[in-house]
Motif scaffolding. Structure first.
Motif, PDB file in Angstrom:
ATOM      1  N   GLY A  70       0.812  -1.210   0.000  1.00 26.52           N
ATOM      2  CA  GLY A  70       0.000   0.000   0.000  1.00 26.52           C
ATOM      3  C   GLY A  70       0.845   1.259   0.000  1.00 26.52           C
ATOM      4  N   SER A  71       1.962   1.234   0.727  1.00 34.55           N
ATOM      5  CA  SER A  71       2.830   2.412   0.768  1.00 34.55           C
ATOM      6  C   SER A  71       3.475   2.686  -0.590  1.00 34.55           C
ATOM      7  CB  SER A  71       3.920   2.225   1.836  1.00 34.55           C
ATOM      8  OG  SER A  71       4.847   1.209   1.452  1.00 34.55           O
ATOM      9  N   ILE A  72       3.606   1.647  -1.408  1.00 33.66           N
ATOM     10  CA  ILE A  72       4.189   1.819  -2.746  1.00 33.66           C
ATOM     11  C   ILE A  72       3.171   2.411  -3.714  1.00 33.66           C
ATOM     12  CG2 ILE A  72       5.103   0.580  -4.757  1.00 33.66           C
ATOM     13  CD1 ILE A  72       6.361  -1.408  -2.798  1.00 33.66           C
ATOM     14  N   VAL A  73       1.946   1.908  -3.661  1.00 34.39           N
ATOM     15  CA  VAL A  73       0.968   2.301  -4.687  1.00 34.39           C
ATOM     16  C   VAL A  73       0.104   3.483  -4.275  1.00 34.39           C
ATOM     17  CG1 VAL A  73       0.897  -0.069  -5.530  1.00 34.39           C
ATOM     18  CG2 VAL A  73      -0.843   0.700  -3.903  1.00 34.39           C
ATOM     19  N   PHE A  74       0.025   3.778  -2.973  1.00 38.58           N
ATOM     20  CA  PHE A  74      -0.819   4.883  -2.540  1.00 38.58           C
ATOM     21  C   PHE A  74      -0.261   6.210  -3.050  1.00 38.58           C
ATOM     22  CE2 PHE A  74      -2.308   8.055   0.609  1.00 38.58           C
ATOM     23  CZ  PHE A  74      -3.669   7.897   0.414  1.00 38.58           C
ATOM     24  N   GLY A  75      -1.074   6.937  -3.776  1.00 37.28           N
ATOM     25  CA  GLY A  75      -0.646   8.215  -4.320  1.00 37.28           C
ATOM     26  C   GLY A  75       0.183   8.121  -5.586  1.00 37.28           C
ATOM     27  N   ASP A  76       0.402   6.905  -6.088  1.00 39.56           N
ATOM     28  CA  ASP A  76       1.174   6.703  -7.321  1.00 39.56           C
ATOM     29  C   ASP A  76       0.252   6.053  -8.347  1.00 39.56           C
ATOM     30  OD1 ASP A  76       2.839   5.732  -9.387  1.00 39.56           O
ATOM     31  OD2 ASP A  76       4.517   5.400  -8.015  1.00 39.56           O
ATOM     32  N   ASP A  77      -0.291   6.853  -9.244  1.00 41.64           N
ATOM     33  CA  ASP A  77      -1.278   6.343 -10.196  1.00 41.64           C
ATOM     34  C   ASP A  77      -0.716   5.254 -11.096  1.00 41.64           C
ATOM     35  OD1 ASP A  77      -3.125   8.101  -9.178  1.00 41.64           O
ATOM     36  OD2 ASP A  77      -2.884   9.593 -10.770  1.00 41.64           O
ATOM     37  N   GLU A  78       0.524   5.400 -11.501  1.00 41.44           N
ATOM     38  CA  GLU A  78       1.113   4.406 -12.404  1.00 41.44           C
ATOM     39  C   GLU A  78       1.310   3.074 -11.692  1.00 41.44           C
ATOM     40  OE1 GLU A  78       4.000   1.893 -14.263  1.00 41.44           O
ATOM     41  OE2 GLU A  78       4.393   3.000 -12.398  1.00 41.44           O
ATOM     42  N   ALA A  79       1.793   3.132 -10.453  1.00 45.06           N
ATOM     43  CA  ALA A  79       1.993   1.894  -9.692  1.00 45.06           C
ATOM     44  C   ALA A  79       0.657   1.235  -9.384  1.00 45.06           C
ATOM     45  CB  ALA A  79       2.753   2.197  -8.397  1.00 45.06           C
ATOM     46  N   ARG A  80      -0.333   2.043  -9.052  1.00 43.29           N
ATOM     47  CA  ARG A  80      -1.646   1.480  -8.754  1.00 43.29           C
ATOM     48  C   ARG A  80      -2.259   0.829  -9.994  1.00 43.29           C
ATOM     49  NH1 ARG A  80      -3.293   5.442  -6.104  1.00 43.29           N
ATOM     50  NH2 ARG A  80      -4.523   6.539  -7.669  1.00 43.29           N
ATOM     51  N   ILE A 159      -9.647   9.538   1.325  1.00 40.78           N
ATOM     52  CA  ILE A 159     -10.858   9.933   0.604  1.00 40.78           C
ATOM     53  C   ILE A 159     -10.503  10.571  -0.731  1.00 40.78           C
ATOM     54  CG2 ILE A 159     -12.822  11.535   0.658  1.00 40.78           C
ATOM     55  CD1 ILE A 159     -12.952  10.983   3.700  1.00 40.78           C
ATOM     56  N   ALA A 160      -9.490  11.444  -0.731  1.00 35.50           N
ATOM     57  CA  ALA A 160      -9.103  12.141  -1.954  1.00 35.50           C
ATOM     58  C   ALA A 160      -8.560  11.189  -3.012  1.00 35.50           C
ATOM     59  CB  ALA A 160      -8.061  13.211  -1.629  1.00 35.50           C
ATOM     60  N   ALA A 161      -7.985  10.061  -2.573  1.00 37.95           N
ATOM     61  CA  ALA A 161      -7.400   9.113  -3.521  1.00 37.95           C
ATOM     62  C   ALA A 161      -8.451   8.283  -4.241  1.00 37.95           C
ATOM     63  CB  ALA A 161      -6.422   8.189  -2.796  1.00 37.95           C
ATOM     64  N   GLN A 162      -9.690   8.291  -3.745  1.00 35.91           N
ATOM     65  CA  GLN A 162     -10.743   7.495  -4.365  1.00 35.91           C
ATOM     66  C   GLN A 162     -11.501   8.314  -5.405  1.00 35.91           C
ATOM     67  OE1 GLN A 162     -13.081   6.002  -1.005  1.00 35.91           O
ATOM     68  NE2 GLN A 162     -11.853   4.133  -1.002  1.00 35.91           N
ATOM     69  N   VAL A 163     -12.287   7.616  -6.201  1.00 34.47           N
ATOM     70  CA  VAL A 163     -13.127   8.276  -7.190  1.00 34.47           C
ATOM     71  C   VAL A 163     -14.105   9.204  -6.458  1.00 34.47           C
ATOM     72  CG1 VAL A 163     -14.938   6.519  -7.210  1.00 34.47           C
ATOM     73  CG2 VAL A 163     -14.481   7.841  -9.273  1.00 34.47           C
TER      74      VAL A 163
END
Length: 213
Positions: A70-80, A159-163
């Protein structure tokens, strides 16, 4: 035999709605539980995650370090996006299998898919009804702080990271307002159940209609 998608943002009360529907007799298929299952030790999905993001994410007993991932992909659109490309197809196959099993066991079943990422991944699936648990972002943030122990900053970031709530409402056939009391949420859920139960006798498409989509 309605197939219902139930979605909502973090802290929206979606799980409360799912539990109430289960009490009424709905079969709940939990997307988060499926994600954990397809990422179980030794699974092909877990192997692909390790290849994509690093073997250090596999801990003792072959268990995925979810917090580390989660720490890798959170806030990283490409990784997610890379993670979703690995996980989502497996989740879709497994959820379809569980839907089929539920209807094979009881053709009149009401099957509810409890799915956080409906808009992001599954909105085009052939749902008979899409139900959205809806509460304003400040209400959801307060719940995350008070009930889950998050910091205000972490709650706002999640919350901001979600649709957006607007995008969820756009796909909704039914919106359950969860911003009020628990009793109000349950009352709306009970009304939804009556609608779903009636569809098992009169036919899902006629009883449920096309909703707001």
């Amino acid at each position: 035999m309605p197939l219902v998608a139930l979605t909502g943002g973090i802290g929206s009360g979606k799980s409360t709605i799912a539990r109430r529907l289960a009490e009424h007799g709905a079969v709940i298929v939990d997307a988060d539980a499926i994600v954990r299952d397809v990422q179980s030790p030794g699974s092909p999905v877990l192997s692909r995650i390790a290849d994509a993001f690093g073997a250090h994410l596999i801990g003792a007993g072959g268990v995925l370090d979810r917090a580390g991932l989660g720490s890798i992909v959170f806030g990283d659109d490409e990784a997610r996006a890379r993670l979703n490309a690995i996980v989502h197809p497996a989740v879709q196959r497994e959820s379809a299998r569980r839907f089929a099993d539920a209807f094979a066991a009881d053709p009149a079943a009401v099957v509810v898919y409890d799915v956080p990422l409906l808009v992001e991944a599954r909105v085009e699936d052939p749902w008979d009804l899409v139900v959205v648990a809806d509460a304003p972002a400040p209400v959801r943030a307060r719940r995350l702080v008070e009930l889950r122990g998050m910091s205000v900053a972490d709650a706002d970031a999640r919350i901001a990271a979600q649709v957006s709530d607007e995008r969820r409402r756009e796909v909704a056939d039914i919106v359950i307002d969860t911003s009020g009391t628990l009793d109000r949420t349950l009352s709306q859920t009970d009304a939804l159940w009556r609608r779903l139960a009636s569809s098992t006798t009169s036919g899902a498409s006629d009883a449920l209609g096309s909703g707001g989509r």
